[in-house]
Scaffold this active site. Structure first.
Site, PDB file in Angstrom:
ATOM      1  N   SER A 158      83.825  14.243  65.293  1.00 36.09           N
ATOM      2  CA  SER A 158      83.295  14.792  64.056  1.00 36.09           C
ATOM      3  C   SER A 158      81.793  15.036  64.185  1.00 36.09           C
ATOM      4  CB  SER A 158      83.563  13.809  62.907  1.00 36.09           C
ATOM      5  OG  SER A 158      83.067  14.316  61.698  1.00 36.09           O
ATOM      6  N   GLY A 159      81.378  16.254  63.828  1.00 34.96           N
ATOM      7  CA  GLY A 159      79.970  16.614  63.902  1.00 34.96           C
ATOM      8  C   GLY A 159      79.555  17.269  65.194  1.00 34.96           C
ATOM      9  N   THR A 163      84.464  23.286  64.421  1.00 35.95           N
ATOM     10  CA  THR A 163      84.821  24.340  63.474  1.00 35.95           C
ATOM     11  C   THR A 163      83.943  25.566  63.659  1.00 35.95           C
ATOM     12  OG1 THR A 163      85.594  22.694  61.874  1.00 35.95           O
ATOM     13  CG2 THR A 163      85.071  24.879  61.024  1.00 35.95           C
ATOM     14  N   ASN A 207      79.012  13.870  59.795  1.00 36.63           N
ATOM     15  CA  ASN A 207      78.992  15.328  59.702  1.00 36.63           C
ATOM     16  C   ASN A 207      79.041  15.730  58.236  1.00 36.63           C
ATOM     17  OD1 ASN A 207      79.198  18.063  60.103  1.00 36.63           O
ATOM     18  ND2 ASN A 207      81.255  18.013  60.962  1.00 36.63           N
ATOM     19  N   SER A 210      82.680  18.136  57.765  1.00 40.58           N
ATOM     20  CA  SER A 210      83.690  17.679  58.722  1.00 40.58           C
ATOM     21  C   SER A 210      85.082  18.160  58.315  1.00 40.58           C
ATOM     22  CB  SER A 210      83.677  16.148  58.792  1.00 40.58           C
ATOM     23  OG  SER A 210      84.708  15.687  59.630  1.00 40.58           O
ATOM     24  N   SER A 211      85.794  18.774  59.254  1.00 47.27           N
ATOM     25  CA  SER A 211      87.182  19.175  59.004  1.00 47.27           C
ATOM     26  C   SER A 211      88.060  17.940  59.001  1.00 47.27           C
ATOM     27  CB  SER A 211      87.666  20.152  60.086  1.00 47.27           C
ATOM     28  OG  SER A 211      86.914  21.330  60.073  1.00 47.27           O
ATOM     29  N   GLY A 435      88.726  15.312  67.443  1.00 48.56           N
ATOM     30  CA  GLY A 435      88.596  14.670  68.736  1.00 48.56           C
ATOM     31  C   GLY A 435      88.855  13.180  68.644  1.00 48.56           C
ATOM     32  N   GLU A 437      88.455   9.453  68.138  1.00 45.95           N
ATOM     33  CA  GLU A 437      87.582   8.772  67.191  1.00 45.95           C
ATOM     34  C   GLU A 437      87.743   7.261  67.296  1.00 45.95           C
ATOM     35  OE1 GLU A 437      87.109  11.896  63.455  1.00 45.95           O
ATOM     36  OE2 GLU A 437      88.326  10.101  63.233  1.00 45.95           O
TER      37      GLU A 437
END
Length: 837
Positions: A158-159, A163, A207, A210-211, A435, A437
């Site tokens: 994330s971050g 995206t 992020n 974040s998606s 990804g 985590e």
């Protein structure tokens, strides 16, 4: 004097540069090193405990745009090369063979304009600097050349910029493969991004955008390779975020966009206010994102809805559903005195009224079934009171269920807008997926995310291995089996029979199953597995040894999230909504009675008044659905030619162009880049299209002692070298160049010195001539001046003495005259006296 340069481990910088300043003999316990700041260091080495340090690459190779071009392929070389490229010329993209490594700059760069797209269009992948557009062009070109579907797999934590990278890839296809018709499919594909970001993205501690779901977008092309349509599949929406956010995090953007626009006339019916007034949007205690205007973003979301053909009426209904979720979260459920039952204060709870009004449901029914549930047995059906905690959990489950259904409805209608009746010839899929985590507390969501990454890593490893093998076979060089990390045992631990997911589903079927009982079953079943560990200080947690790292998962909440239970009575109320609320009715009507779409999240089995034959679809847990959708995704990816983009987050402070080596290396290990390097380094990682002419064409060319024949192979079009051999050749070539340069420098310096000597001598003679003439002239002037001075002195002295003489003479004469006169007058007086006497 030059020394061998190496990398040594460092706790702060991960790896640190040093030089060996004393010859090392095999068996010695230490290496004598000097750090970059000239600090001496004795580095201990041993055959087992501490191996010899990694060698550094020549300076000429530092900053290479393809990591596989490095002579020494290892972790410190990769990390240093990425850091140099990222910090010095601001190059955020670097190739690693077939992988594009993208480092998030946390800054807007002007490298994504249409002119840049046109520059990369039609170019080969290695002809220009690494770029996301180069990967997109390679996929587009291979689709046309090989007539095979392609996939671009974008991953990272994330971050890291997944995206954004996926968005730019789709922008490239929309530009170079624009539709020939007037349907503007490419514009609709791009328009789906703000909608999906609004309903599927949220602010996290890592992020701001974040998606919280994975998506795979297939962009369809016709035989002329023009875009004709698209289709989106989504994976594992983080529904728990709807009802809970950690500190300094936010719910999905759409909630805050609506609250920021609540004062506008068109949103008055939603009865909203500030986001701080709602439980579901205030848990993170920070409702704002710096630099983001939620009200303006809502207008962009509405424009995207309109472009995709979602009518104003449906847009209003979507906003009503979203507002109803906020009101649902604010419904106050009060405990009765017995503690085993609860009730809602309907007279004082306006939020329940707003919820029922917005969705068009009967208030009394909703109030009743928020606090009660129906139990169905083989002989009777009865209503049971719920405690406050049970009612709140049921309310939150309903909120998550409503949001998930709305999310699926929007995705379905986006796909309808992107659908085409034309026959699709091929497609390029863009996968934007979470990804690997790991957090301080890792729950069910992180477990599913890491499971997905295990599957993707396996596919990645096998593909890289396959390409490596094909390259050797194509070049007709001896093929040696390369041992690469196979994470199938870890995947089996999760998804095989009696694996973690199986045991989780089994415990979910037990009437009184608990997270603790499930954890105990895991300990008993998998204690011998190399990829499973039990923490020493916990009886409710478990550790999985993933390909990237060890992760400890807390079992609390796994069963509830896997069941994803929503009580049927509440769903039946929503099903009974009149046609006046068409969209809300569409969300729930008959949805539970049919098989779910491939990307669905949950299925709810409503309680019936009489027992009926169970529908197997209703029994599918979230884990089972996710496993099925993941298998479908892997089948799709395996049927395409994959292209990989690995996004790296350079620091946790979101500072532009700041590189934290420790964070970067964690992600490099997790995303498979280092595994690619390892596979490549195990064979012949360095490949040259032509020999080194300086070494092969010189009179004293390479000898057997200088280069072992096992260290290289001649292919049909390339020369393959073992790891480090190119650096060795570079050293030999550098030595030859140095020797030649010394001879040239000797001759040139001698000639330059002779030329310089002649020039200096000529200048010295000229200077001496002019100097001596100047001195002679100055001496002649001195003599003339001296003679003149003497004459002047002589005349002056003569005049001065004459004047002094005359002055003395006049004085003497005067004195004599007066004296003589006085004596004469005295005599005269005496004479007169004598006469008169």
């Amino acid at each position: 004097l030059t020394y061998t340069r190496v990398w040594i481990p460092d706790p702060d910088h991960v790896w640190r540069a040093a030089e060996i300043v004393r010859d090392y003999k095999e068996g010695e316990p230490v290496l004598h090193l000097t750090l970059e700041d000239d600090t001496p260091l004795e580095y201990p080495v041993g055959p087992k405990s501490n191996p010899l340090p990694f060698l550094r690459n020549p300076d000429i190779l530092v900053g290479e745009n393809d990591l596989t071009a490095l002579s020494y392929l290892h972790e410190p070389a990769v990390l240093h090369n990425l850091k140099v490229r990222f910090l010095e010329p601001n190059h955020i993209y670097t190739y690693c063979g077939i992988v594009l490594v993208a480092i998030n700059p946390y800054e807007q760069l002007h490298i994504y304009g249409e002119e840049v797209i046109r520059a990369y269009s039609g170019q080969n992948m290695g002809d220009m600097d690494p770029h996301i557009f180069a990967v997109a062009e390679e996929a587009y070109k291979q689709m046309a050349r090989d007539e095979r579907n392609q996939s671009i797999i974008v991953s990272g934590e994330s971050g890291a910029g997944k995206t954004v990278s996926a968005k730019y890839a789709m922008r490239f296809f929309a530009t170079v493969g624009g539709s020939t018709s007037d349907t503007n499919v490419e514009e609709k594909v791009l328009a789906s991004s703000p909608i999906m970001e609004a309903i599927g993205n949220a602010k996290t501690t890592r992020n701001d955008n974040s998606s919280r779901f994975g998506k795979y977008i297939e962009i369809g092309f016709n035989r002329q390779y023009r875009i004709i349509g698209a289709n989106m599949r989504t994976y594992l929406l983080e529904k728990s975020r709807v009802v809970f956010q950690a500190e300094d995090e936010r719910n999905y953007h759409i909630f805050y966009q609506l609250c920021a626009s609540a004062s506008l006339p068109e949103y008055k019916d939603l009865c909203l206010g500030n986001a701080e007034d709602f439980t579901f949007t205030s848990m993170g205690e920070n409702i704002f994102i710096e630099g983001v205007n939620d009200a303006e973003d809502l207008e962009k979301t509405r424009e995207a809805f309109t472009l995709l053909g979602i009518k104003e009426g449906n847009q209003s209904s979507i906003f009503k559903v979203i507002a109803s979720i906020l009101h649902l979260g604010n419904i106050e459920i009060c405990s009765q005195r017995d503690g085993e039952s609860c009730h809602v204060l309907v007279r004082h709870d306006l939020h329940l009224k707003h919820f029922c009004t917005l969705l068009g449901v009967e208030l009394k029914q909703m109030e009743h079934w928020l606090c009660h549930r129906k139990l169905v047995t083989a002989t009777e059906t009865y209503v049971k009171n719920m405690s406050t905690k049970q009612a709140e959990n049921a309310r939150d489950a309903l909120a998550k269920h409503i949001y998930a259904r709305m999310f699926d409805w929007i995705v379905e209608h986006i796909n309808k807008a992107l659908h085409t009746s034309s026959k699709q010839h091929s497609f390029i899929g863009v996968l934007d997926i979470y990804g690997f985590e790991t957090f301080e507390v890792n729950s069910f969501e992180q477990f599913c995310i890491n499971y997905a990454n295990e599957k993707l890593q396996q596919q990645f490893n096998s593909h890289v291995f396959k390409l490596e093998q094909e390259e050797y076979m194509k070049e007709q060089i001896p093929w040696t089996l390369i041992d690469f990390y196979d994470n199938q045992p870890c995947i089996d631990l999760i998804e095989a029979r009696l694996g973690i997911l199986d045991l989780l589903d089994e415990e979910c079927k037990v009437p009184k199953g608990t997270d603790e009982n499930w954890a105990q079953k895991l300990y008993k079943q998998h204690s011998v597995s190399a990829h499973f560990q039990k923490p020493r200080m916990s009886n409710v947690s478990f550790i999985i040894v993933h390909f990237a790292d060890k992760v400890e998962y807390q079992s609390e909440g796994f069963l509830e999230k896997n069941r994803d239970t929503v009580y049927g009575e509440q769903i039946n109320i929503l099903k009974a909504i009149s046609s006046q609320f068409q969209l809300v009715a569409d969300l729930f009507h008959d949805k539970d009675d049919v098989a779910p779409p491939k990307s669905s999240r949950v299925n709810v089995r409503p309680a019936k008044s009489t027992p009926k034959a169970p529908n197997k679809e209703h029994k599918k847990t979230v884990g089972h659905q996710f496993r099925s959708s993941l298998h479908l995704l892997m089948e799709t990816l395996n049927a395409t030619t994959p292209h990989y983009v690995r996004c790296i987050k350079p620091n946790d402070l979101k500072e532009p162009f700041m590189f934290d080596s420790r964070r970067a290396v964690q992600q490099l290990r997790a995303c498979g880049v280092l595994e690619t390097i390892r596979i490549s380094a195990a064979g012949y990682p360095s490949r040259l299209l032509q020999p080194v002419p300086v070494l092969l064409r010189s009179r004293d060319g390479l000898t057997d002692k200088e280069l072992d024949h096992d260290m290289f192979q001649f292919g049909k079009t390339k020369i393959f070298f073992r790891a480090g051999q190119v650096a060795y050749l570079e050293k030999l070539r550098a030595d030859r160049f140095r020797s030649a340069c010394i001879k040239i420098q000797k001759t040139v310096r001698g000639w330059l010195q002779r030329v310089r000597y002649r020039k200096v001598r000529k200048m010295a003679v000229s200077l001496q001539r002019y100097g001596r003439g100047y001195l002679a002239r100055r001496h002649a002037d001195f003599l003339r001046q001296t003679r003149a001075a003497l004459l002047c002195q002589k005349q002056y002295r003569m005049v001065r003495d004459r004047r002094a003489y005359l002055r003395v003479r006049r004085a003497v004469v005067t004195i004599q005259a007066f004296t003589r006169g006085m004596f004469t007058r005295r005599i005269y007086q005496e004479v007169l006296v004598l006469i008169w006497s």
